[in-house]
Design an enzyme around this catalytic site. Structure first.
Site, PDB file in Angstrom:
ATOM      1  N   ASN A   1     115.268  56.734  82.831  1.00  0.00           N
ATOM      2  CA  ASN A   1     116.318  57.739  82.659  1.00  0.00           C
ATOM      3  C   ASN A   1     116.818  57.714  81.220  1.00  0.00           C
ATOM      4  O   ASN A   1     116.774  56.677  80.564  1.00  0.00           O
ATOM      5  CB  ASN A   1     117.481  57.406  83.602  1.00  0.00           C
ATOM      6  CG  ASN A   1     118.639  58.374  83.474  1.00  0.00           C
ATOM      7  OD1 ASN A   1     118.449  59.589  83.477  1.00  0.00           O
ATOM      8  ND2 ASN A   1     119.847  57.845  83.348  1.00  0.00           N
TER       9      ASN A   1
ATOM     10  N   HIS B   1     120.253  58.334  78.982  1.00  0.00           N
ATOM     11  CA  HIS B   1     121.704  58.432  79.161  1.00  0.00           C
ATOM     12  C   HIS B   1     122.363  58.611  77.790  1.00  0.00           C
ATOM     13  O   HIS B   1     122.021  57.910  76.838  1.00  0.00           O
ATOM     14  CB  HIS B   1     122.232  57.165  79.843  1.00  0.00           C
ATOM     15  CG  HIS B   1     123.689  57.271  80.159  1.00  0.00           C
ATOM     16  ND1 HIS B   1     124.155  57.895  81.287  1.00  0.00           N
ATOM     17  CD2 HIS B   1     124.783  56.865  79.460  1.00  0.00           C
ATOM     18  CE1 HIS B   1     125.482  57.869  81.282  1.00  0.00           C
ATOM     19  NE2 HIS B   1     125.884  57.247  80.186  1.00  0.00           N
TER      20      HIS B   1
ATOM     21  N   ASN C   1     115.116  67.937  76.616  1.00  0.00           N
ATOM     22  CA  ASN C   1     114.366  66.667  76.582  1.00  0.00           C
ATOM     23  C   ASN C   1     112.988  66.822  77.222  1.00  0.00           C
ATOM     24  O   ASN C   1     112.019  66.213  76.754  1.00  0.00           O
ATOM     25  CB  ASN C   1     115.155  65.546  77.254  1.00  0.00           C
ATOM     26  CG  ASN C   1     116.187  64.939  76.332  1.00  0.00           C
ATOM     27  OD1 ASN C   1     115.854  64.249  75.376  1.00  0.00           O
ATOM     28  ND2 ASN C   1     117.466  65.213  76.592  1.00  0.00           N
TER      29      ASN C   1
ATOM     30  N   GLY D   1     116.855  71.282  79.867  1.00  0.00           N
ATOM     31  CA  GLY D   1     115.489  70.776  79.755  1.00  0.00           C
ATOM     32  C   GLY D   1     114.996  70.611  78.333  1.00  0.00           C
ATOM     33  O   GLY D   1     113.787  70.606  78.092  1.00  0.00           O
TER      34      GLY D   1
HETATM   35  C1  GRF Z   1     121.162  64.773  77.883  1.00  0.00           C
HETATM   36  O1  GRF Z   1     122.215  64.525  77.012  1.00  0.00           O
HETATM   37  C2  GRF Z   1     120.958  63.604  78.803  1.00  0.00           C
HETATM   38  O2  GRF Z   1     121.199  62.370  78.234  1.00  0.00           O
HETATM   39  C3  GRF Z   1     121.986  63.889  79.839  1.00  0.00           C
HETATM   40  O3  GRF Z   1     121.902  65.278  80.040  1.00  0.00           O
HETATM   41  C4  GRF Z   1     121.473  65.897  78.832  1.00  0.00           C
HETATM   42  C5  GRF Z   1     120.295  66.744  79.151  1.00  0.00           C
HETATM   43  O4  GRF Z   1     119.959  67.652  78.187  1.00  0.00           O
HETATM   44  N1  GRF Z   1     121.841  63.062  80.987  1.00  0.00           N
HETATM   45  P1  GRF Z   1     118.655  68.530  78.332  1.00  0.00           P
HETATM   46  O5  GRF Z   1     118.679  69.184  79.711  1.00  0.00           O
HETATM   47  O6  GRF Z   1     117.456  67.653  78.169  1.00  0.00           O
HETATM   48  O7  GRF Z   1     118.750  69.564  77.251  1.00  0.00           O
END
Ligand code: GRF
Length: 188
Positions: free
Chosen positions: A101, A103, A14, A12
């Protein structure tokens, strides 16, 4: 005030970046009204720590139906922030243009089913790529095929390990995700 629902499966970071950039005003006039995870993960704890309503809906065929039932009526945007379940065609169509999303590659390269997390960075490394990056895109029924909102690249050095590549890509994600969300919110 725009209402975001954020879906997570992992650490989490992000999600945290989204919360921080709402706070700092980079994402304007918005709030995260709900965080939903499809498995136990640290993302749920981050939501809890931030005092945000959060729910766990176990991954599986019924995920999207159950999600639809608990989505606040005033939801403006659904944000997949490190979310690993694939959304159903019905759900994607219902929320067309309002679901995004992130990626960890330069789509359309290294996208599609099975291309997630370290699978992406290992494939990039094995192919001897000299650049990689991250992409924010709209979610459509085709996995990782929706229109690109923002994309940014970063250089790979010959001695970068897949883990080092992952870290570089995360940094790119933290830069482009708030910008992409703000861009979409301005048009909703
Ligand atoms: C990110 O690299 C995202 O692009 C991928 O999973 C990762 C998630 O990281 N799909 P976080 O949970 O936000 O730390």
């Amino acid at each position: 005030m725009k209402n975001l629902v954020v879906l997570v499966s992992g650490s989490g970071s992000n999600l945290q970046r989204i919360l921080d950039t709402i706070q700092s005003g980079e994402i304007k006039d918005a709030q995260v009204s709900l965080v939903v995870a499809d498995r136990e993960c640290y993302g749920l704890e981050r939501a809890n720590n931030a005092g945000i309503e959060h729910k766990l809906i176990k991954r599986g065929k019924d995920f999207c139906n159950q999600l639809e039932e608990i989505l606040p009526e005033n939801t403006d945007l659904i944000v997949l922030a490190g979310f690993l379940s694939v959304m159903t065609e019905d759900f994607c169509n219902h929320w067309a243009g309002k679901i995004v999303n992130i990626h960890p590659s330069l789509l359309p390269k290294y996208g599609g089913k099975g291309m997630w997390g370290m699978h992406v960075h290992n494939a990039v490394k094995n192919a001897g790529e000299t650049t990689t990056g991250a992409t924010v895109h709209f979610v459509t029924p085709g996995v990782d095929e929706g229109e690109v909102i923002l994309q940014q690249e970063t250089a790979i050095h010959a001695d970068d390990t897949p883990e080092a590549i992952a870290e570089k890509v995360h940094q790119i994600e933290y830069q482009i995700f708030p910008k992409a969300i703000q861009k979409v919110l301005e048009k909703i």
